[in-house]
Scaffold this active site. Sequence first.
Site, PDB file in Angstrom:
ATOM      1  N   ARG A 287      11.172  -2.890 -17.649  1.00  0.00           N
ATOM      2  CA  ARG A 287      11.852  -1.860 -16.853  1.00  0.00           C
ATOM      3  C   ARG A 287      13.076  -1.314 -17.598  1.00  0.00           C
ATOM      4  O   ARG A 287      13.500  -0.192 -17.389  1.00  0.00           O
ATOM      5  CB  ARG A 287      12.242  -2.431 -15.475  1.00  0.00           C
ATOM      6  CG  ARG A 287      12.916  -1.442 -14.551  1.00  0.00           C
ATOM      7  CD  ARG A 287      12.756  -1.826 -13.079  1.00  0.00           C
ATOM      8  NE  ARG A 287      13.081  -3.201 -12.790  1.00  0.00           N
ATOM      9  CZ  ARG A 287      14.316  -3.719 -12.749  1.00  0.00           C
ATOM     10  NH1 ARG A 287      15.354  -2.943 -12.957  1.00  0.00           N
ATOM     11  NH2 ARG A 287      14.506  -4.991 -12.471  1.00  0.00           N
TER      12      ARG A 287
ATOM     13  N   TYR B  12      10.034  25.706  -8.943  1.00  0.00           N
ATOM     14  CA  TYR B  12       8.878  24.867  -8.610  1.00  0.00           C
ATOM     15  C   TYR B  12       9.063  24.325  -7.189  1.00  0.00           C
ATOM     16  O   TYR B  12      10.129  23.790  -6.853  1.00  0.00           O
ATOM     17  CB  TYR B  12       8.769  23.730  -9.629  1.00  0.00           C
ATOM     18  CG  TYR B  12       7.806  22.653  -9.213  1.00  0.00           C
ATOM     19  CD1 TYR B  12       6.482  22.963  -8.891  1.00  0.00           C
ATOM     20  CD2 TYR B  12       8.203  21.334  -9.117  1.00  0.00           C
ATOM     21  CE1 TYR B  12       5.601  21.982  -8.490  1.00  0.00           C
ATOM     22  CE2 TYR B  12       7.317  20.338  -8.719  1.00  0.00           C
ATOM     23  CZ  TYR B  12       6.019  20.669  -8.402  1.00  0.00           C
ATOM     24  OH  TYR B  12       5.144  19.703  -7.999  1.00  0.00           O
TER      25      TYR B  12
ATOM     26  N   ASP C 133      15.212  23.022 -16.488  1.00  0.00           N
ATOM     27  CA  ASP C 133      13.839  22.519 -16.490  1.00  0.00           C
ATOM     28  C   ASP C 133      13.077  23.335 -17.536  1.00  0.00           C
ATOM     29  O   ASP C 133      12.790  24.513 -17.337  1.00  0.00           O
ATOM     30  CB  ASP C 133      13.231  22.703 -15.079  1.00  0.00           C
ATOM     31  CG  ASP C 133      11.799  22.178 -14.992  1.00  0.00           C
ATOM     32  OD1 ASP C 133      11.130  22.084 -16.032  1.00  0.00           O
ATOM     33  OD2 ASP C 133      11.344  21.894 -13.863  1.00  0.00           O
TER      34      ASP C 133
ATOM     35  N   LYS D  89       2.774  18.134 -18.244  1.00  0.00           N
ATOM     36  CA  LYS D  89       2.251  19.462 -18.595  1.00  0.00           C
ATOM     37  C   LYS D  89       2.073  19.584 -20.115  1.00  0.00           C
ATOM     38  O   LYS D  89       1.291  18.866 -20.678  1.00  0.00           O
ATOM     39  CB  LYS D  89       3.167  20.550 -18.042  1.00  0.00           C
ATOM     40  CG  LYS D  89       3.729  20.267 -16.652  1.00  0.00           C
ATOM     41  CD  LYS D  89       2.666  20.126 -15.586  1.00  0.00           C
ATOM     42  CE  LYS D  89       3.320  19.945 -14.222  1.00  0.00           C
ATOM     43  NZ  LYS D  89       2.463  19.369 -13.236  1.00  0.00           N
TER      44      LYS D  89
HETATM   45  N1  PLP Z   1       9.001  21.059 -13.011  1.00  0.00           N
HETATM   46  C1  PLP Z   1       8.022  21.974 -13.067  1.00  0.00           C
HETATM   47  C2  PLP Z   1       8.345  23.344 -13.591  1.00  0.00           C
HETATM   48  C3  PLP Z   1       6.731  21.673 -12.623  1.00  0.00           C
HETATM   49  O1  PLP Z   1       5.771  22.603 -12.664  1.00  0.00           O
HETATM   50  C4  PLP Z   1       6.477  20.369 -12.121  1.00  0.00           C
HETATM   51  C5  PLP Z   1       5.137  19.994 -11.618  1.00  0.00           C
HETATM   52  O2  PLP Z   1       4.277  20.806 -11.415  1.00  0.00           O
HETATM   53  C6  PLP Z   1       7.520  19.442 -12.080  1.00  0.00           C
HETATM   54  C7  PLP Z   1       8.764  19.797 -12.535  1.00  0.00           C
HETATM   55  C8  PLP Z   1       7.291  18.045 -11.545  1.00  0.00           C
HETATM   56  O3  PLP Z   1       6.614  17.293 -12.497  1.00  0.00           O
HETATM   57  P1  PLP Z   1       5.660  16.028 -12.156  1.00  0.00           P
HETATM   58  O4  PLP Z   1       4.500  16.541 -11.391  1.00  0.00           O
HETATM   59  O5  PLP Z   1       5.335  15.481 -13.504  1.00  0.00           O
HETATM   60  O6  PLP Z   1       6.488  15.089 -11.348  1.00  0.00           O
END
Ligand code: PLP
Length: 390
Positions: free
Chosen positions: A57, A110, A181, A206
């Site tokens: 961890r 998102y 992000d 992604k």
């Molecule tokens: N940020 C963006 C722009 C996303 O498209 C996503 C998920 O689709 C996330 C964060 C969250 O990521 P995760 O699904 O890996 O938790």
Amino acid sequence: MIPGLKPASRAVHAGRDLEARSPLAPDLSTAAVHVFTDLEDYDAVVRGERPGHYYGRNSNQNREMLERAVAELEGADAGVATASGMAALYGAILALAPKPATIVATRELYGGTAAMLRQDLEPAGYEISFIDLTELDAVHRAMQTAGLVIAETITNPLCGVPDIEAIASMARERGVPFLVDNTFATPLLCRPLDLGASLVMHSATKYLGGHSDLVAGVIAGDATTMGVARARSARTGTPLGPFEAWLALRGLRTLDVRVRRHSENSLALARAMQSMPGVARVHHPLLEGSPSFRVAQRLLPRGGGGMMAFDLAGGRSAVQRMIERFRLARFAASLGGVETTISYPELTSHRSMSAEQRAELGVGAGTVRVSVGIEDPDDVIADFAHALSA
Ligand code: PLP
């Protein structure tokens, strides 16, 4: 890291620490715990004064390699890899705003992030303010009370590009931390820390992973803030598992070739879709006529990424008909994999919002988000043309 490498070479070599006879591809270490025979040695490893691992961890060799690699790609001191993009986002927010504060976030965000801000942070005392970050006057006003600003390099789902550089400059002037992000752009198209952001995060699920076979997140930034984020991630139990870290690092090696192809294909599809039947509007950051065109040209000189969206005049029934006629593209809730997928924000990424909230963003019943894959662009365009020809 070898100094002076260009981004493509960095993606191939980042995080490596090759000594004579070490494996070229990293071994997978699934050990949850390491044994020690010397108390002082154990103490030194726990304190971080000696290299090594003691409990999964707290650290793991595969996670550490991925963290180093993403940090090198983003131009950061260090990285922290987490069990998902959402865990990375949560960790990044708490690292920058540990006490309740006003969080100013991009309106077009998102849906999962918006849901976390509203449902987890607001009840904990944070004030959440959603604004249009492409309106710099509004950003300037919001900066007066902001305790943290959150942006997406390329917004989800309509692919707008806020001027991260201008926002970072305003944030720095007021001493407000700025979190970006960078999931849609990846560090190969944009490095927000170079533009003045405080911290950057990814859903490595992604493009970094790139093959739709893992869930992971990474934060990258300065050593002090990353130390805080790492300790909290260990305390609260959000670190990434070794196999996902191994897979994500493997994906990272081909990031440059994938992102180039994703970017070329998405722009080609966006251009072609403008004249397809039933298409009311196409959203792509580098499409002439996009509201973000000029900013995108400046901030994304290597390409606009693999994401685009479009609106079908016929609404939900037209989207359903199109899905049934696809031969290559697939309806799936995620993005950033090698295969072309489409998602329907009303039911996927933005389902936690009301229809009114979605309408305010410009997301309607005919809005479709496309994650354009790395197939031959002719095949992708032909597939959409066929699906929309009915
Ligand atoms: N940020 C963006 C722009 C996303 O498209 C996503 C998920 O689709 C996330 C964060 C969250 O990521 P995760 O699904 O890996 O938790």
